[in-house]
Motif scaffolding. Structure first.
Motif, PDB file in Angstrom:
ATOM      1  N   ALA A   1       0.834  -1.133   0.158  1.00 39.13           N
ATOM      2  CA  ALA A   1      -0.133   0.099   0.122  1.00 39.13           C
ATOM      3  C   ALA A   1       0.778   1.363   0.121  1.00 39.13           C
ATOM      4  O   ALA A   1       0.556   2.216  -0.568  1.00 39.13           O
ATOM      5  N   ILE A   2       2.076   1.296   0.868  1.00 36.83           N
ATOM      6  CA  ILE A   2       3.028   2.227   0.833  1.00 36.83           C
ATOM      7  C   ILE A   2       3.744   2.521  -0.658  1.00 36.83           C
ATOM      8  O   ILE A   2       3.730   3.679  -1.228  1.00 36.83           O
ATOM      9  N   LEU A   3       4.338   1.384  -1.075  1.00 34.73           N
ATOM     10  CA  LEU A   3       5.247   1.327  -2.256  1.00 34.73           C
ATOM     11  C   LEU A   3       4.281   1.667  -3.452  1.00 34.73           C
ATOM     12  O   LEU A   3       4.859   2.242  -4.297  1.00 34.73           O
ATOM     13  N   GLY A   4       3.098   1.204  -3.491  1.00 35.09           N
ATOM     14  CA  GLY A   4       2.217   1.662  -4.766  1.00 35.09           C
ATOM     15  C   GLY A   4       1.570   2.837  -4.649  1.00 35.09           C
ATOM     16  O   GLY A   4       0.849   3.172  -5.570  1.00 35.09           O
ATOM     17  N   ARG A   5       1.679   3.755  -3.644  1.00 37.39           N
ATOM     18  CA  ARG A   5       1.051   5.093  -3.681  1.00 37.39           C
ATOM     19  C   ARG A   5       1.805   6.055  -4.308  1.00 37.39           C
ATOM     20  O   ARG A   5       3.002   6.202  -3.941  1.00 37.39           O
ATOM     21  N   PRO A   6       1.007   6.809  -5.205  1.00 37.22           N
ATOM     22  CA  PRO A   6       1.792   7.763  -5.875  1.00 37.22           C
ATOM     23  C   PRO A   6       2.642   8.806  -5.045  1.00 37.22           C
ATOM     24  O   PRO A   6       3.827   9.007  -5.220  1.00 37.22           O
ATOM     25  N   GLY A   7       2.214   9.028  -3.780  1.00 38.15           N
ATOM     26  CA  GLY A   7       2.858  10.167  -2.849  1.00 38.15           C
ATOM     27  C   GLY A   7       4.091   9.680  -2.253  1.00 38.15           C
ATOM     28  O   GLY A   7       4.907  10.742  -2.246  1.00 38.15           O
ATOM     29  N   HIS A   8       4.221   8.423  -1.872  1.00 40.87           N
ATOM     30  CA  HIS A   8       5.500   7.950  -1.442  1.00 40.87           C
ATOM     31  C   HIS A   8       6.493   8.055  -2.409  1.00 40.87           C
ATOM     32  O   HIS A   8       7.684   8.498  -2.342  1.00 40.87           O
ATOM     33  N   ALA A   9       6.366   7.674  -3.579  1.00 42.74           N
ATOM     34  CA  ALA A   9       7.474   7.850  -4.757  1.00 42.74           C
ATOM     35  C   ALA A   9       7.496   9.502  -4.745  1.00 42.74           C
ATOM     36  O   ALA A   9       8.848   9.612  -5.304  1.00 42.74           O
ATOM     37  N   ARG A  10       6.576  10.242  -4.934  1.00 41.04           N
ATOM     38  CA  ARG A  10       6.787  11.493  -5.060  1.00 41.04           C
ATOM     39  C   ARG A  10       7.736  12.047  -3.902  1.00 41.04           C
ATOM     40  O   ARG A  10       8.448  12.966  -4.543  1.00 41.04           O
ATOM     41  N   LYS A  11       7.340  11.669  -2.788  1.00 38.11           N
ATOM     42  CA  LYS A  11       8.306  12.269  -1.843  1.00 38.11           C
ATOM     43  C   LYS A  11       9.815  12.083  -2.022  1.00 38.11           C
ATOM     44  O   LYS A  11      10.627  12.623  -1.581  1.00 38.11           O
ATOM     45  N   VAL A  12       9.893  10.554  -2.089  1.00 37.42           N
ATOM     46  CA  VAL A  12      11.397  10.524  -2.326  1.00 37.42           C
ATOM     47  C   VAL A  12      12.160  10.894  -3.580  1.00 37.42           C
ATOM     48  O   VAL A  12      13.130  11.230  -3.234  1.00 37.42           O
ATOM     49  N   ARG A  13      11.380  11.106  -4.677  1.00 34.22           N
ATOM     50  CA  ARG A  13      12.077  11.705  -5.739  1.00 34.22           C
ATOM     51  C   ARG A  13      12.342  13.365  -5.359  1.00 34.22           C
ATOM     52  O   ARG A  13      13.372  13.786  -5.626  1.00 34.22           O
ATOM     53  N   ALA A  14      11.613  13.865  -4.460  1.00 34.64           N
ATOM     54  CA  ALA A  14      11.615  15.094  -4.141  1.00 34.64           C
ATOM     55  C   ALA A  14      12.947  15.323  -3.217  1.00 34.64           C
ATOM     56  O   ALA A  14      13.742  16.239  -3.325  1.00 34.64           O
ATOM     57  N   ILE A  15      13.014  14.504  -2.362  1.00 32.51           N
ATOM     58  CA  ILE A  15      14.172  14.294  -1.289  1.00 32.51           C
ATOM     59  C   ILE A  15      15.573  14.244  -2.106  1.00 32.51           C
ATOM     60  O   ILE A  15      16.689  14.990  -2.015  1.00 32.51           O
ATOM     61  N   CYS A  16      15.498  13.427  -3.034  1.00 33.15           N
ATOM     62  CA  CYS A  16      16.558  13.099  -3.858  1.00 33.15           C
ATOM     63  C   CYS A  16      17.057  14.351  -4.764  1.00 33.15           C
ATOM     64  O   CYS A  16      18.175  14.793  -4.962  1.00 33.15           O
TER      65      CYS A  16
END
Length: 488
Positions: A103-118
């Motif tokens: 549920a976490i890994l498939g949620r757009p928000g998680h990917a979006r936030k990780v990309r923003a951190i990088c």
């Protein structure tokens, strides 16, 4: 968190498991940890040691439901030690699959936030080099890390070859320990936050500081000065963004204050034509009793070019509001050839009629003519801007601003904005995120005014999104938000 940071930069695997166990335990508790003791139960340590070249050692914070040994699944924070360099710091999907964190890994928000951190790490600490990388979709464990990145990160070649498909974010630490500390803290805050654990009160300020820093790269703030600099350099610029972020207001202020009203504003609509914008035959009053006749009549662009040519000492701005509400490729026609900020030579096109002074039958755009378009990304019922047009304009995205709402909104407005932003960031696809309503819907300073604005301006917009299917992937979240707005 100091024991963890020391391990990352120690460049040794001596007592690997025991040292990492101590570092993990040091993360929790009020006596020196960053997270409450209750968060300790949400992770467990998997520290693999290998002698020689028999494998790739690592230390991973994994979900406690995983077995004590063997492959694990779900989201994990991992450090990979290598010879002669600091540990690679990464977010990893276990080789056993997404569960129990699908549920976490498939949620757009998680990917979006990780990309923003990088993105933040590269901008803040990269010095022109890529020190961090993020996969667009963490769930795509069939996609490997880019080959070019593996070559550049040669110190971590073995790690990337073995785990490149399951690593979805990574930092290759430099000698800048502050960067490592901030990166690790940001990634751990995100991981524990996804599992429902916030940093302790004494660390809330630092955590919010980090979040604010990387969130700027999720919704980049653009100032008026940046747009003005871009106009001076590129000449042709388009401001794009969702409704209510102040695109037209910014354009108007630039025309008024920077250009001293030297220019004009027009608005495109579905019936705007080549003849309206460039020029063509149009009915004019005939002499005496002859009635109307057709004569070559300049369009908005030709008139703007003539005005700019009349006073070369001043820049002239043509502001086109709602520039994508018309078919821009058709409206420009062959005049698209003229829209080159640095053509290297003076570009001209032949016109079908003689339009009189100063162009007659040849049109060119003087260098002091600037064009600023505004484009509503929420309007999906109109023509898309094609690639040929996009190449000739510099595009700048405006996003909703929490800072503006915090400064001008009342308590209800602030809460409504945070809730709305969270829904779109967490659940909106890449296509849906640009639809997030802008801050102008949340600027009421009185509670009664805020409720009225939310119910009569924001709610109809969201209902239209629902009706058009724009937010189909998270429609229930929007409906729940609307129910809250209606209860105010």
């Amino acid at each position: 968190m100091k024991p963890l940071f020391y391990i990352i930069h120690s460049e040794t695997t001596e007592n690997w498991k025991s040292r990492n166990q101590e570092a993990l335990e040091a993360l929790f508790g009020a006596s020196g940890g960053r997270y409450p003791k209750t968060a300790q139960g949400s992770v467990t340590l998997r520290a693999a040691e290998f002698a020689g070249d028999s494998g790739v050692p690592f230390a991973a914070y994994i979900h406690p439901s995983n077995p004590a040994s063997g492959p694990y699944g779900g989201m994990s924070f991992v450090i990979f030690p290598v010879n002669g360099a600091p540990c690679l710091v990464a977010m990893v999907v276990g080789t056993q699959g997404l569960s129990p964190d699908e549920a976490i890994l498939g949620r757009p928000g998680h990917a979006r936030k990780v990309r923003a951190i990088c993105a933040w790490l590269n901008k803040e600490f990269g010095g022109g080099k890529q020190v961090a990388w993020a996969k667009h979709d963490p769930a795509r464990v069939d996609l490997d890390m880019p080959g070019e990145l593996k070559r550049r990160w040669s110190s971590y070649h073995k790690v990337c070859e073995r785990y490149g498909k399951v690593i979805y974010a990574a930092l290759a630490p430099t000698g800048n320990r502050e960067a490592t500390e901030r990166a690790a803290a940001a990634l751990l805050d995100l991981m524990f936050g996804e599992r429902g654990h916030a940093p302790l009160v004494q660390h809330e300020g630092h955590a919010e500081q980090l979040r604010t820093a990387w969130f700027r790269h999720l919704m980049t703030a653009v100032t008026r000065e940046e747009v003005i600099r871009l106009l001076r350099k590129r000449r042709y610029v388009i401001l794009q963004g969702p409704p209510g972020v102040g695109k037209t207001l910014m354009a108007g202020k630039i025309l008024e204050e920077e250009y001293g009203h030297c220019g004009r504003s027009i608005q495109f609509h579905p019936n705007t034509t080549y003849e309206n914008f460039i020029g063509g035959l149009a009915p004019v009053q005939g002499d005496h009793s002859l009635g109307f006749r057709f004569a070559p009549t300049p369009g908005f662009l030709m008139e703007a070019a003539a005005a700019a040519l009349a006073d070369p000492s001043r820049n002239y701005l043509l502001h086109i509001d709602e520039i994508n509400r018309a078919d821009l490729a058709k409206i420009l026609g062959e005049a698209i050839y003229l829209l080159e900020p640095e053509p290297g030579y003076e570009r001209r096109i032949d016109l079908p009629y003689d339009f009189g002074e100063p162009f007659h039958r040849t049109l060119f755009l003087p260098r002091n003519l600037h064009v600023l378009g505004t484009m509503n990304t929420a309007d999906r019922s109109i023509a898309l801007v094609d690639v040929a047009v996009r190449r000739r304009f510099a595009f700048v995205s405006l996003w909703p601003s929490m800072e503006v709402v915090e400064k001008h909104g009342c308590a209800t407005s602030k809460e409504a904005f945070r809730r709305m932003l969270s829904i779109f960031v967490e659940h909106g696809s890449d296509e849906a995120l640009p639809l997030v309503p802008g801050h102008s819907y949340f600027l009421a300073q009185e509670e009664s005014e805020a409720k009225s604005l939310l119910q009569t301006a924001l709610a109809p917009l969201l209902r239209e999104y629902l009706a058009q299917g724009y937010v189909a992937g998270f429609a229930e979240d929007i409906r729940s938000y609307l129910q809250w707005v209606e209860s105010l």
